[in-house]
Design an enzyme around this catalytic site. Structure first.
Site, short mmCIF file in Angstrom:
data_model
loop_
_atom_site.label_atom_id
_atom_site.label_comp_id
_atom_site.label_asym_id
_atom_site.label_seq_id
_atom_site.Cartn_x
_atom_site.Cartn_y
_atom_site.Cartn_z
N CYS A 126 0.84 -1.20 0.00
CA CYS A 126 0.00 0.00 0.00
C CYS A 126 0.87 1.25 0.00
O CYS A 126 1.37 1.65 -1.04
CB CYS A 126 -1.01 -0.03 1.13
SG CYS A 126 -2.41 1.02 0.77
N HIS B 64 -3.69 -4.54 0.26
CA HIS B 64 -3.13 -5.14 1.48
C HIS B 64 -3.09 -6.66 1.31
O HIS B 64 -4.05 -7.35 1.71
CB HIS B 64 -3.95 -4.74 2.69
CG HIS B 64 -3.75 -3.31 3.08
ND1 HIS B 64 -2.75 -2.91 3.92
CD2 HIS B 64 -4.40 -2.19 2.71
CE1 HIS B 64 -2.79 -1.59 4.06
NE2 HIS B 64 -3.78 -1.13 3.34
N GLU C 132 -1.63 -8.74 2.95
CA GLU C 132 -1.58 -9.45 4.23
C GLU C 132 -2.97 -9.90 4.71
O GLU C 132 -3.09 -10.82 5.51
CB GLU C 132 -0.91 -8.59 5.31
CG GLU C 132 -1.69 -7.38 5.81
CD GLU C 132 -1.48 -6.12 4.96
OE1 GLU C 132 -1.23 -6.26 3.75
OE2 GLU C 132 -1.61 -5.00 5.51
N1 GLN Z 1 -1.61 6.82 2.86
C1 GLN Z 1 -1.74 6.11 1.64
C2 GLN Z 1 -3.09 6.35 0.98
O1 GLN Z 1 -3.99 6.80 1.60
C3 GLN Z 1 -1.53 4.63 1.85
C4 GLN Z 1 -2.61 3.99 2.64
C5 GLN Z 1 -2.23 2.68 3.25
O2 GLN Z 1 -1.05 2.33 3.30
N2 GLN Z 1 -3.22 1.94 3.73
O3 GLN Z 1 -3.23 6.07 -0.19
#
Ligand code: GLN
Length: 570
Positions: A417, A544, A546
């Site tokens: 992410c 994600h 995970e």
């Molecule tokens: N801050 C980043 C976004 O909002 C990544 C978000 C995250 O890692 N869940 O896109």
């Protein structure tokens, strides 16, 4: 008796004091309920206990459905700080939940939804919405029977939706908190209405063993259980968490004080892995005792034998590694492991398949930025680097430095992410020569905003539940590393939680310099997987990965990342 009670209650509350809306078609007694409460203190692993027991019952061929109640007034877990409450786990339907839902999905291999998670905030929102619609016309709306009635309705709806043989209810918090008292009361009412033979109450407690005494003490546990009993809840089983195995004396004391047979007082002492809990419960015969209490029978003994053996093999491989590897994980407040619970779990799943122990070295990237720590020193002995999800600019420059180090030194890299976005920024700066490339999340006036806010996010004004959330399809480009990892599939489904993306205006430029976008959203130019060619393992995913790894179905990205790390020569 139970059936008569339920039909006589009906749903209109004006005529009598009951308010128990029964969903049409609901058959009392068809679904059984196991309700787990926490006493003495929080953090005892109620979720893991509940998931482990549910796993054993599921192995018997019964259909189980878990649910977690959280007393706080937040509508969901989306706005909770992971450093205070543990990670926010995202379900396929986009619900942002407590990290325990992650345990349920991992143990039970189920895809859960908003029907498996309920907060105080959501139940009160529903009740107030119904009040405005006139559903309780003429009545003063009360915690009992209306709020408790809606909680029971929620459970009965879940029973029907999942065609559950057994629902496992985890009541969050500790008995005695004002916050979860109406959930406890609803469970007392549930047993009254469904019949005691259809509801099994379990209290999880803690046996103290102060170092200065060198012996186990049960008083705190007794007081906690008495508190539960004072709410009209008589547990059938008491599970005692403890440092070392509980003594017979303790078992007998708890038994006599709580009206619970000694063989229903179960000891769960500290062990090396949460995945051992199902075996500990089986040794105590707890699964069979629960079945007997609920009048249920194992449906498929062969399946049970086979699945239990599979589980044991997973745990044995996890606990008996043949080699080990150290990977670095960056992030802020890195000492708080609960905020990365799913990643740690996914690494364990990979660890078991490969029989390689994964040591995690936490890297506080702000210290690298401030020059307090030397990057090369910090990454000494490290065979792989993960930059996990995150929000805000704190430590971002240090993370970019770590990715640069991984790319140049061919250290396996997995960006998750935010880690995907960091990899794009690093590549833009150092390979595409866009020295001022950045994310507008870190610098709203970035000269080259290679990471920018998603167009759909521009119209969003509320913070809760508004990110790009939940399961989405990812189109995988054939011939890429991702394609190979996902078993030559051109379409996979993964879970997202983000506001920013790789700016579509920069895609061509990045690709022309060698970045491969091997996964994207089907109809919009949202890049979802990236990889580099001349590197043993350099991958970033906007989702994600995970959240979808389970012990018996480990996520290929983690398995291949750990494999690549094992072959890296430090
Ligand atoms: N801050 C980043 C976004 O909002 C990544 C978000 C995250 O890692 N869940 O896109």
């Amino acid at each position: 008796m139970t059936n008569d009670l339920l039909t006589s209650i009906g749903s209109k509350s004006e005529e009598h004091e009951f308010y128990t809306p029964i969903p049409p078609g609901y058959k009392p007694g068809k679904t059984k309920y196991v309700v787990v409460f926490g006493t003495v203190m929080s953090g005892l692993g109620k979720g893991i206990f509940s998931a482990s027991l549910a796993k054993l019952i599921q192995m018997k061929g019964l259909n189980v459905a878990p649910v977690k109640f959280d007393g706080y007034l937040n509508y969901d877990a989306g706005t909770l700080n992971p450093y205070r409450h543990g990670e926010v786990f995202v379900l396929d339907d986009g619900t942002e939940t407590d990290m325990d839902l992650g345990n349920y999905e991992r143990f039970l291999n189920l895809t859960l939804s908003k029907e498996n998670y309920l907060t105080g905030g959501r139940i009160f929102t529903n009740v107030l919405r119904m009040e405005r619609k006139g559903e309780y016309l003429g009545r003063d709306v009360q915690i009992i029977p209306h709020v408790t009635g809606e909680i029971k309705r929620f459970l009965r709806n879940l029973a029907m939706l999942r065609k559950a043989d057994v629902i496992f209810v985890e009541v969050g918090g500790t008995v005695g908190d004002l916050e979860n008292s109406y959930f406890i009361e609803a469970m007392r009412e549930l047993a009254y209405e469904e019949g005691r033979e259809n509801v099994c109450f379990i209290a999880l407690t803690y046996i103290l063993e102060p170092q200065f005494l060198g012996e186990q003490k049960s008083k705190a546990a007794q007081l906690g259980i008495n508190k539960l009993i004072s709410f009209g809840i008589q547990p059938s089983i008491i599970a005692c968490r403890s440092h070392s195995p509980i003594t017979n004396k303790i078992r007998e004391k708890i038994s006599i004080y709580s009206n619970v047979k000694p063989n229903h007082v179960v000891g769960i002492h500290d062990c090396d892995s949460i995945y051992e809990i199902p075996s500990i419960l089986k040794q105590n015969n707890t699964d069979e005792e629960v079945l007997a209490l609920l009048g249920l029978k194992t449906k498929d003994k062969e399946k049970e034998k086979k699945e239990f053996a599979q589980w044991k093999e997973f745990v044995d491989h996890l606990l008996r590694p043949k080699s080990e590897v150290t990977i670095a994980m960056t992030g802020k407040y890195t000492e708080i492991r609960d905020s990365y619970a799913s990643i740690i779990n996914a690494l364990e799943h990979a660890s078991s398949v490969l029989q390689t122990k994964v040591n995690i070295k936490w890297i506080e990237t702000t210290e690298i930025e401030k020059g307090k720590k030397e990057l090369k020193e910090e990454l000494k002995g490290v065979s792989g680097i993960i930059v996990p999800g995150g929000f805000g600019k704190r430590g971002a420059e240090g993370k970019i430095a770590c990715v640069e180090y991984a790319r140049k030194n061919k250290i396996p890299y997995l960006g998750i992410c935010l880690g995907f976005q960091i990899a794009v920024i690093e590549f833009a700066r150092n390979v595409c020569n866009l020295k001022n490339a950045n994310s507008t999340e870190f610098d709203s006036k970035a000269q080259d905003p290679v990471i920018d806010v998603l167009p759909e996010q521009l119209k969003v004004d509320l913070l809760g539940g508004t990110m790009r959330l939940g399961g989405r399809d990812v189109e995988v480009k054939s011939g890429t590393k991702a394609y190979q990892l996902f078993g030559n599939k051109t379409k996979i489904r993964e879970r997202f939680r983000h506001r920013y993306e790789c700016n579509p205006n920069y895609i061509k430029h990045l690709e022309s310099k060698g970045m491969v976008f091997s996964g994207k959203a089907p109809n919009v130019p949202i890049m979802q997987i990236l990889e580099l060619k001349d590197h043993p393992f350099f991958m970033g995913v906007q989702y994600h990965c995970e959240f979808t790894s389970t012990p018996l179905k480990p996520q290929p990205l983690f398995v291949n990342f750990v494999k690549a790390a094992s072959s890296f020569k430090v």
